[in-house]
Design a protein around this motif. Sequence first.
Motif, PDB file in Angstrom:
ATOM      1  N   LYS A   5       0.847  -1.291   0.183  1.00 28.19           N
ATOM      2  CA  LYS A   5       0.598  -0.097  -0.290  1.00 28.19           C
ATOM      3  C   LYS A   5       0.919   1.061   0.107  1.00 28.19           C
ATOM      4  N   ALA A   6       2.075   1.324  -0.777  1.00 26.17           N
ATOM      5  CA  ALA A   6       2.668   2.539  -0.568  1.00 26.17           C
ATOM      6  C   ALA A   6       2.447   2.479  -1.466  1.00 26.17           C
ATOM      7  N   LEU A   7       3.112   4.583  -1.983  1.00 26.67           N
ATOM      8  CA  LEU A   7       2.709   5.746  -2.744  1.00 26.67           C
ATOM      9  C   LEU A   7       4.098   6.066  -3.261  1.00 26.67           C
ATOM     10  N   LEU A   8       4.452   6.019  -4.232  1.00 31.17           N
ATOM     11  CA  LEU A   8       5.100   6.165  -4.534  1.00 31.17           C
ATOM     12  C   LEU A   8       5.363   8.195  -4.934  1.00 31.17           C
ATOM     13  N   ILE A   9       6.673   8.602  -4.109  1.00 26.74           N
ATOM     14  CA  ILE A   9       6.639   9.978  -4.591  1.00 26.74           C
ATOM     15  C   ILE A   9       7.574  10.937  -5.535  1.00 26.74           C
ATOM     16  N   SER A  10       7.367  11.501  -6.522  1.00 22.25           N
ATOM     17  CA  SER A  10       8.990  11.842  -6.778  1.00 22.25           C
ATOM     18  C   SER A  10       9.075  13.356  -7.525  1.00 22.25           C
ATOM     19  N   TYR A  11       9.277  14.223  -5.881  1.00 26.72           N
ATOM     20  CA  TYR A  11      10.417  15.229  -6.691  1.00 26.72           C
ATOM     21  C   TYR A  11       8.720  15.969  -7.044  1.00 26.72           C
ATOM     22  N   LEU A  12       8.055  16.503  -5.424  1.00 26.47           N
ATOM     23  CA  LEU A  12       7.024  17.346  -5.290  1.00 26.47           C
ATOM     24  C   LEU A  12       6.969  18.641  -5.273  1.00 26.47           C
ATOM     25  N   GLU A  31      -2.343   6.564   8.412  1.00 28.64           N
ATOM     26  CA  GLU A  31      -3.379   5.316   8.962  1.00 28.64           C
ATOM     27  C   GLU A  31      -2.241   4.523   8.910  1.00 28.64           C
ATOM     28  N   ASN A  32      -0.963   4.534   9.232  1.00 29.05           N
ATOM     29  CA  ASN A  32       0.339   3.695   9.241  1.00 29.05           C
ATOM     30  C   ASN A  32       0.822   2.639   8.267  1.00 29.05           C
ATOM     31  N   HIS A  33       0.577   4.019   7.014  1.00 29.27           N
ATOM     32  CA  HIS A  33       1.183   3.031   5.772  1.00 29.27           C
ATOM     33  C   HIS A  33       2.542   3.603   5.689  1.00 29.27           C
ATOM     34  N   SER A  34       2.839   2.637   4.429  1.00 30.27           N
ATOM     35  CA  SER A  34       4.103   3.324   4.764  1.00 30.27           C
ATOM     36  C   SER A  34       4.845   3.846   3.243  1.00 30.27           C
ATOM     37  N   LEU A  35       5.291   4.740   2.364  1.00 26.41           N
ATOM     38  CA  LEU A  35       5.389   6.041   1.534  1.00 26.41           C
ATOM     39  C   LEU A  35       6.808   5.836   0.674  1.00 26.41           C
ATOM     40  N   ASN A  36       6.781   5.364  -0.627  1.00 29.61           N
ATOM     41  CA  ASN A  36       8.210   4.839  -1.242  1.00 29.61           C
ATOM     42  C   ASN A  36       8.789   7.272  -1.651  1.00 29.61           C
ATOM     43  N   PHE A  37       9.635   7.045  -1.469  1.00 31.94           N
ATOM     44  CA  PHE A  37      10.392   8.502  -1.967  1.00 31.94           C
ATOM     45  C   PHE A  37      10.938   8.170  -2.856  1.00 31.94           C
ATOM     46  N   ASN A  38      11.297   9.189  -4.051  1.00 33.27           N
ATOM     47  CA  ASN A  38      11.671   8.454  -4.581  1.00 33.27           C
ATOM     48  C   ASN A  38      13.088   9.337  -4.640  1.00 33.27           C
ATOM     49  N   PRO A  46      26.912   9.199  -0.051  1.00 36.05           N
ATOM     50  CA  PRO A  46      26.603   8.076  -0.958  1.00 36.05           C
ATOM     51  C   PRO A  46      25.565   7.617   0.078  1.00 36.05           C
ATOM     52  N   THR A  47      25.307   8.041   1.190  1.00 38.32           N
ATOM     53  CA  THR A  47      23.877   7.182   1.825  1.00 38.32           C
ATOM     54  C   THR A  47      22.650   7.174   0.830  1.00 38.32           C
ATOM     55  N   LEU A  48      22.681   8.054   0.416  1.00 38.99           N
ATOM     56  CA  LEU A  48      21.356   7.738  -0.646  1.00 38.99           C
ATOM     57  C   LEU A  48      21.621   8.642  -1.408  1.00 38.99           C
ATOM     58  N   HIS A  49      21.566   8.039  -3.075  1.00 33.20           N
ATOM     59  CA  HIS A  49      21.875   8.033  -4.076  1.00 33.20           C
ATOM     60  C   HIS A  49      20.743   8.731  -5.341  1.00 33.20           C
ATOM     61  N   ALA A  50      20.722   9.333  -6.233  1.00 31.85           N
ATOM     62  CA  ALA A  50      19.441  10.002  -7.084  1.00 31.85           C
ATOM     63  C   ALA A  50      18.973   8.565  -7.803  1.00 31.85           C
ATOM     64  N   GLY A  51      17.773   8.202  -7.377  1.00 32.86           N
ATOM     65  CA  GLY A  51      17.642   6.961  -7.716  1.00 32.86           C
ATOM     66  C   GLY A  51      16.640   5.986  -6.892  1.00 32.86           C
ATOM     67  N   ASP A  52      17.939   6.344  -5.210  1.00 30.21           N
ATOM     68  CA  ASP A  52      17.146   5.398  -5.062  1.00 30.21           C
ATOM     69  C   ASP A  52      15.530   5.669  -4.387  1.00 30.21           C
ATOM     70  N   THR A  53      14.835   4.775  -3.221  1.00 32.05           N
ATOM     71  CA  THR A  53      13.161   4.980  -3.160  1.00 32.05           C
ATOM     72  C   THR A  53      13.613   4.666  -1.736  1.00 32.05           C
ATOM     73  N   GLY A  54      13.389   5.353  -0.877  1.00 29.40           N
ATOM     74  CA  GLY A  54      13.794   5.588   0.383  1.00 29.40           C
ATOM     75  C   GLY A  54      12.032   5.260   0.793  1.00 29.40           C
ATOM     76  N   LYS A  76       8.955  24.958  -1.539  1.00 26.43           N
ATOM     77  CA  LYS A  76       8.516  23.789  -2.994  1.00 26.43           C
ATOM     78  C   LYS A  76       8.364  22.660  -3.136  1.00 26.43           C
ATOM     79  N   ASN A  77       9.065  22.097  -1.765  1.00 25.27           N
ATOM     80  CA  ASN A  77       9.177  20.178  -1.985  1.00 25.27           C
ATOM     81  C   ASN A  77       9.254  19.755  -1.258  1.00 25.27           C
ATOM     82  N   LEU A  78       9.339  18.155  -0.853  1.00 28.92           N
ATOM     83  CA  LEU A  78       9.984  17.578  -0.339  1.00 28.92           C
ATOM     84  C   LEU A  78      11.318  17.305  -0.186  1.00 28.92           C
ATOM     85  N   VAL A  79      12.218  17.520   1.226  1.00 29.64           N
ATOM     86  CA  VAL A  79      13.068  16.774   1.416  1.00 29.64           C
ATOM     87  C   VAL A  79      13.248  15.494   1.601  1.00 29.64           C
ATOM     88  N   ALA A  80      14.817  15.369   2.450  1.00 26.36           N
ATOM     89  CA  ALA A  80      15.315  14.367   2.667  1.00 26.36           C
ATOM     90  C   ALA A  80      16.800  14.058   3.335  1.00 26.36           C
TER      91      ALA A  80
END
Length: 173
Positions: A5-12, A31-38, A46-54, A76-80
Motif C-alpha cells: 500500500k505504499a505510494l511513490l512520490i517523485s520530487y513534489l 493511517e500507518n501506511h509506508s510511503l516510497n520516496f524517490n 553516498p548514503t542515498l543516491h539519486a534514483g534510490d527509493t526511501g 517548494k518540495n519535500l526534502v530527505a
Amino acid sequence: MFPKKALLISYLKMNPDTQSLLNLAETLLDENHSLNFNMQGNSMYPTLHAGDTGIVEKCNPEELKIGDIVVFKTNKNLVAHRLIKISTRNNIRWFITKGDKNNFCDESFTQQALVGKITSFQHKKNQKSMDSLRMKLREYAALHFPKPAIAYFNFTLGLKIKGDSLRSGWQSI
C-alpha cells in the motif's frame, strides 16, 4: 520488498495539484501506511543516491534522534536530510537538518513540516536498512567529521560521475 500500500512520490513541487498528493501521502502515513520516496539529487550522497527509493514511515517527533534521516516539507518540495540538531524554543520543538554532502544546514522547521522518517531504502535492486553497520558508519562520519566527510563524499561522487561518463562513452563506440 516494499509494502503493497505504499505510494511513490517523485520530487513534489508545491502547487495545487501536488498539494493534494501531499495531503493524500500524509493521510496514508497517518493511517500507518509506508510511503516510497524517490530520491533526487546528490545532497545525501553516498548514503542515498539519486534514483534510490526511501521507505518513509510516520514518526513521533519526540522519538526522533540526532542522525535520523527525516522527510520534511519546504516551500517548494519535500526534502530527505539527516537530523543534526533538535531544540525547543517557547515550548515548540525545532529540527535542523543537513544533507550529508552539503556544507550548510537547512532552515529549521517544526513538527508541522515533518512528514516522516526514512527507515530503509532500495539502491538498485537491493533493500538496505538504515540500521546496518555501513549506514551507521556513514551517519557517524557525517555527524562527527563533517568537513572531511564532505570532501571525501564530493571526491567519490566526482569519481563516480567520471566513471559513468567513461562507461557511457565506451558503450557508444
